[in-house]
Design a protein around this motif. Structure first.
Motif, mmCIF file in Angstrom:
data_model
loop_
_atom_site.group_PDB
_atom_site.id
_atom_site.type_symbol
_atom_site.label_atom_id
_atom_site.label_comp_id
_atom_site.label_asym_id
_atom_site.label_seq_id
_atom_site.Cartn_x
_atom_site.Cartn_y
_atom_site.Cartn_z
ATOM 1 N N GLU A 408 21.137 48.080 55.089
ATOM 2 C CA GLU A 408 19.863 48.797 55.082
ATOM 3 C C GLU A 408 19.623 49.466 53.729
ATOM 4 O OE1 GLU A 408 19.483 51.588 58.186
ATOM 5 O OE2 GLU A 408 19.130 50.092 59.756
ATOM 6 N N VAL A 409 18.366 49.395 53.275
ATOM 7 C CA VAL A 409 17.938 50.068 52.054
ATOM 8 C C VAL A 409 16.724 50.919 52.395
ATOM 9 C CG1 VAL A 409 18.893 48.409 50.421
ATOM 10 C CG2 VAL A 409 16.653 47.997 51.422
ATOM 11 N N ASP A 410 16.330 51.774 51.442
ATOM 12 C CA ASP A 410 15.305 52.775 51.728
ATOM 13 C C ASP A 410 13.940 52.167 52.023
ATOM 14 O OD1 ASP A 410 17.165 54.749 51.422
ATOM 15 O OD2 ASP A 410 16.721 55.099 49.309
ATOM 16 N N SER A 411 13.598 51.064 51.371
ATOM 17 C CA SER A 411 12.291 50.439 51.586
ATOM 18 C C SER A 411 12.452 48.925 51.478
ATOM 19 C CB SER A 411 11.268 50.966 50.572
ATOM 20 O OG SER A 411 11.724 50.767 49.249
ATOM 21 N N THR A 412 11.335 48.227 51.473
ATOM 22 C CA THR A 412 11.380 46.764 51.505
ATOM 23 C C THR A 412 11.933 46.200 50.198
ATOM 24 O OG1 THR A 412 9.471 46.716 52.967
ATOM 25 C CG2 THR A 412 9.992 44.692 51.772
ATOM 26 N N PRO A 413 12.996 45.397 50.245
ATOM 27 C CA PRO A 413 13.486 44.750 49.016
ATOM 28 C C PRO A 413 12.606 43.564 48.657
ATOM 29 C CG PRO A 413 15.066 44.501 50.832
ATOM 30 C CD PRO A 413 13.844 45.149 51.386
ATOM 31 N N VAL A 414 12.184 43.503 47.402
ATOM 32 C CA VAL A 414 11.306 42.433 46.938
ATOM 33 C C VAL A 414 12.086 41.455 46.063
ATOM 34 C CG1 VAL A 414 9.173 41.899 45.694
ATOM 35 C CG2 VAL A 414 9.332 43.984 47.061
ATOM 36 N N LYS A 415 12.695 41.950 45.007
ATOM 37 C CA LYS A 415 13.465 41.106 44.107
ATOM 38 C C LYS A 415 14.953 41.431 44.240
ATOM 39 C CE LYS A 415 10.715 38.359 41.782
ATOM 40 N NZ LYS A 415 10.911 36.904 41.719
ATOM 41 N N VAL A 416 15.774 40.399 44.331
ATOM 42 C CA VAL A 416 17.224 40.541 44.442
ATOM 43 C C VAL A 416 17.867 39.701 43.349
ATOM 44 C CG1 VAL A 416 19.233 40.255 45.916
ATOM 45 C CG2 VAL A 416 17.053 40.907 46.920
#
Length: 571
Positions: A408-416
Motif C-alpha cells: 500500500e502507498v499513500d495515493s495512486t501509483p502512476v509511474k513505477v
C-alpha cells in the motif's frame, strides 16, 4: 627505531593490511522504515530483519551452558589482537550479508523516502543509468532533477523548469550513456536536454495541411511517448496522435530519419499511437494504438506493413500506457487502460496472450508496468478505488501473473521504475510525491546516501552575533560578473581614442548650421535661411559692430524688396 616506526615516518602504514574504515550502524535506516500495512499473498513470506549476527537455537543453548562454566581470562596479547580486529572491521556493505547468514528481502521495499515538490500527479519518471539522478515530469508543467549525492534530508530538487510552457509532461527518457535526456509533452515537438537540464535542441514539427504523413518533416499531433535506441546513443523514437512513429537522429533536428505510418483496421483510418519501444538488441520495434492493436516491425525492414499484429490486444478506445520487452527479448508486457495487464510469450506465437491479469484500476493513461531486474516478477500500480483512498503496488510472478506481494502507498501509483543497478523502486504518485523504496541490505547508494548526512545545522545566537558584528558589504560592481573588463588600465587606449572620434560614443553636442545644406540639414529657401540666421544667437564669438552692420544691411535689403513689390503692383 623499529621497522614499523621507519615505515610510519615514510608514510607507509603497512603492506597487505586493510585500511581502517568507520563502521556504519545499520540501525540508522530505522527512521525510514515503512509502517504501512503490507499484504503477503505468496506461500513463502520473506522475513525482513535488521542486519545483525544470526544466532541459531542450538548455538544459543550452547552459549547459555558455557556461561555457567568458569572461563579463564584472556591474556593481554589476545585482548589487544581482538581490539585491533574490531577497529579494522570494514564498513557496512550489503555484499557482506551472506557472512551473517541473514534472510535477504526479496523486494527492496522495507524502507522509503518521500520526495515532495510537485503539486500535481507525477506523469513521467526516469532514472539515469548509474542511478544517481531522478528526472520527473508532472501535470503541473514542471520537470525536476533530483540528485541523491547532492540532496540533504530536506530532499529538494536542484533544478526545476517548464520545458513546454503550459503543457503536461507525457514521457521522459535518459539516453544509454546518461549524458542527455528527452522530454515529450502535449506539443508536437520533442526537446533534447543535457545532463544538467540545459536545452540542446527542439525538433521540428510537421505541416498539418499535408495529408500523407510520410511527406512531413515532423509530427503534426501531440506526442505520447519516446524511447532511445539500446545500442546507438544518437537514435531515438517518438510516437504521436498523428498515427505515426518517427525515428530521429540527434544531429538532425530539421527532419526525422524514418517514418512508420500506422493504419487502423477501420478502412485505413488514423489512430493514436500511445506508446512505442525497442527490443533489447534493437532488432524489433513495437507500438500500441488507441484502437487496441499491437504492432511489431523488424528494425531493418521498409516499415510498409507490420511484421506481426494483434488487433484486439486491449479494449478499443483505451490507452495502453506501456509496452516493455523482457531481458531475453522474447516476452512482451503491456499495461492497458482497460484495467488489465497482459504478457505475450514467444514472438513466434504472437496471436494470443499467455497470461492476463484483470482488476487493476487504471486512473491515468500513462500508468506503466515493467519487469523486475532479475526477470522473475512484474511490477505495476493499481489505482485507489475511492476518493482519498490508498493505491497499491502489485508484485506479480512473470509466469502466470499471480500476485506475490501487495504494498500500500499513500495515493495512486502512476509511474513505477525498478532500477537494476541500485536495486531501488521509484514510484510517482498522483498526489505529486515521489516514493523511493529501498532495502538497507540489498540496495546500493541511491536513497541510502541521504542517511550519511545529518540534518542542516540550526542557526545559533553566536552565528547571528558574528554576522551583526562584522557585516560584509559587497558593492555590485566589485563582483566579477559585474566588473567592467573594458575599463581604463586594461590596454584599451586605442579603443578610447577611436571612440572619441565617434560623435555618438563621445556624446559630442550637435554642431550649429552655418549654411544651407550643412550637417545633413537643408533649409527651405534662401529667405528662410536669412531669417533663421537673424533669429539665431550667433553673437557670442563675434564683434558687436560687425553684428550691427549686418543687421542694418539685411534690413535695408528687405526694405528694397518691399519698395520694388509696391512699385510693381502700382504699375
Amino acid at each position: 627505531m623499529t621497522e614499523t616506526d621507519i615505515f610510519a615516518a615514510m608514510g607507509i602504514s603497512g603492506f597487505g593490511k586493510a585500511s581502517k574504515k568507520k563502521q556504519l550502524d545499520p540501525s540508522r535506516f530505522d527512521k525510514n522504515k515503512r509502517n504501512s500495512a503490507e499484504v503477503f499473498t505468496s506461500s513463502t513470506s520473506t522475513s525482513f530483519s535488521t542486519p545483525g549476527p544470526h544466532v541459531s537455537p542450538l548455538a544459543s543453548t550452547q552459549f547459555d551452558d558455557e556461561k555457567d562454566k568458569d572461563v579463564e581470562p584472556l591474556d593481554a596479547g589476545v585482548e589487544e589482537k581482538t581490539r585491533n580486529k574490531e577497529e579494522e572491521e570494514p564498513e557496512y556493505d550489503p555484499s557482506d550479508i551472506d557472512q551473517f547468514n541473514l534472510d535477504q528481502p526479496e523486494f527492496p521495499v522495507t524502507h522509503e523516502i518521500i520526495l515532495k515538490d510537485h503539486t500535481k500527479v507525477v506523469s513521467a519518471l526516469a532514472l539515469d543509468p548509474s542511478g544517481a539522478r531522478i528526472l520527473s515530469g508532472s501535470h503541473d508543467y514542471d520537470c525536476k532533477l533530483w540528485d541523491f549525492g547532492g540532496m540533504d534530508m530536506r530532499c529538494k530538487p536542484f533544478k526545476s523548469w517548464e520545458p513546454a510552457g503550459t503543457y503536461h509532461i507525457h514521457d521522459l527518457k535518459y539516453s544509454n550513456d546518461g549524458q542527455r535526456f528527452l522530454v515529450v509533452s502535449g506539443t508536437s515537438q520533442a526537446k533534447l536536454f543535457d545532463r544538467d537540464g540545459e536545452e540542446q535542441a527542439t525538433f521540428i514539427k510537421g505541416d498539418p495541411y499535408i495529408r500523407d504523413m510520410r511527406h512531413t518533416a515532423g509530427h503534426v499531433g501531440e506526442l505520447s511517448s519516446c524511447t532511445w535506441h539500446p545500442r546507438d546513443a544518437h537514435i531515438f523514437m517518438t510516437s504521436s496522435a498523428d498515427s505515426t512513429i518517427r525515428i530521429w537522429d540527434v544531429e538532425n533536428k530539421r527532419k526525422q530519419k524514418t517514418v512508420i505510418v500506422i493504419k487502423s483496421r477501420e478502412r485505413g483510418a488514423r489512430t493514436k499511437v500511445t506508446t512505442c519501444t525497442y527490443s533489447p538488441d534493437g532488432g524489433m520495434i513495437g507500438g500500441a494504438c488507441l484502437d487496441g492493436a499491437i504492432h511489431m516491425w523488424q528494425a531493418n525492414s521498409n516499415f510498409v506493413r507490420p511484421n506481426m499484429t494483434v488487433e484486439a490486444a486491449h479494449t478499443k478506445g483505451t490507452e495502453t500506457g506501456s509496452m516493455t520487452f523482457s531481458v531475453d527479448g522474447r516476452t512482451i508486457l503491456t499495461r492497458g487502460g482497460d484495467d488489465t495487464i497482459r504478457v505475450v510469450w514467444d514472438l513466434r506465437s504472437f496471436k494470443k496472450p499467455i497470461a492476463t491479469k484483470a482488476g487493476l484500476a487504471t486512473l491515468y493513461p500513462t500508468t506503466n508496468a515493467m519487469f523486475s531486474p532479475d526477470d522473475k516478477y512484474v511490477i505495476t500500480g493499481a489505482g485507489a478505488m475511492s476518493k482519498g483512498g490508498k493505491g497499491k503496488l502489485m508484485f506479480m510472478a512473470k509466469n502466470d501473473l499471480s500476485v506475490a506481494k501487495t504494498l500500500e502507498v499513500d495515493s495512486t501509483p502512476v509511474k513505477v521504475y525498478w532500477h537494476s543497478k541500485i536495486n531501488q523502486i521509484v514510484t510517482g504518485l498522483s498526489s505529486g510525491q515521489i516514493c523511493v523504496l529501498y532495502s538497507p541490505m540489498t540496495s546500493l547508494n541511491g536513497a541510502k546516501l541521504l542517511l550519511n548526512k545529518g540534518p542542516p545545522r540550526k542557526v545559533t545566537v553566536e552565528d547571528m552575533s558574528d554576522a551583526l558584528a562584522a557585516p560584509s558589504i559587497i558593492t555590485p560592481h566589485a563582483l566579477p560578473m559585474f566588473r567592467d573588463l573594458e575599463g581604463p588600465g586594461r590596454g584599451t587606449k586605442r579603443k578610447a581614442e577611436k571612440n572619441r572620434l565617434d560623435p555618438r560614443k563621445s556624446k559630442r553636442p550637435e554642431l550649429p548650421v552655418t549654411g544651407p545644406g550643412r550637417g545633413g540639414r537643408v533649409g527651405a529657401s534662401a529667405t528662410q535661411h536669412v531669417v533663421q540666421n537673424l533669429v539665431r544667437d550667433t553673437t557670442r564669438d563675434q564683434d558687436v559692430c560687425s553684428v550691427t552692420f549686418l543687421t542694418i544691411f539685411f534690413f535695408w535689403i528687405l526694405c528694397l524688396d518691399v519698395a520694388f513689390a509696391i512699385a510693381f503692383f502700382d504699375a
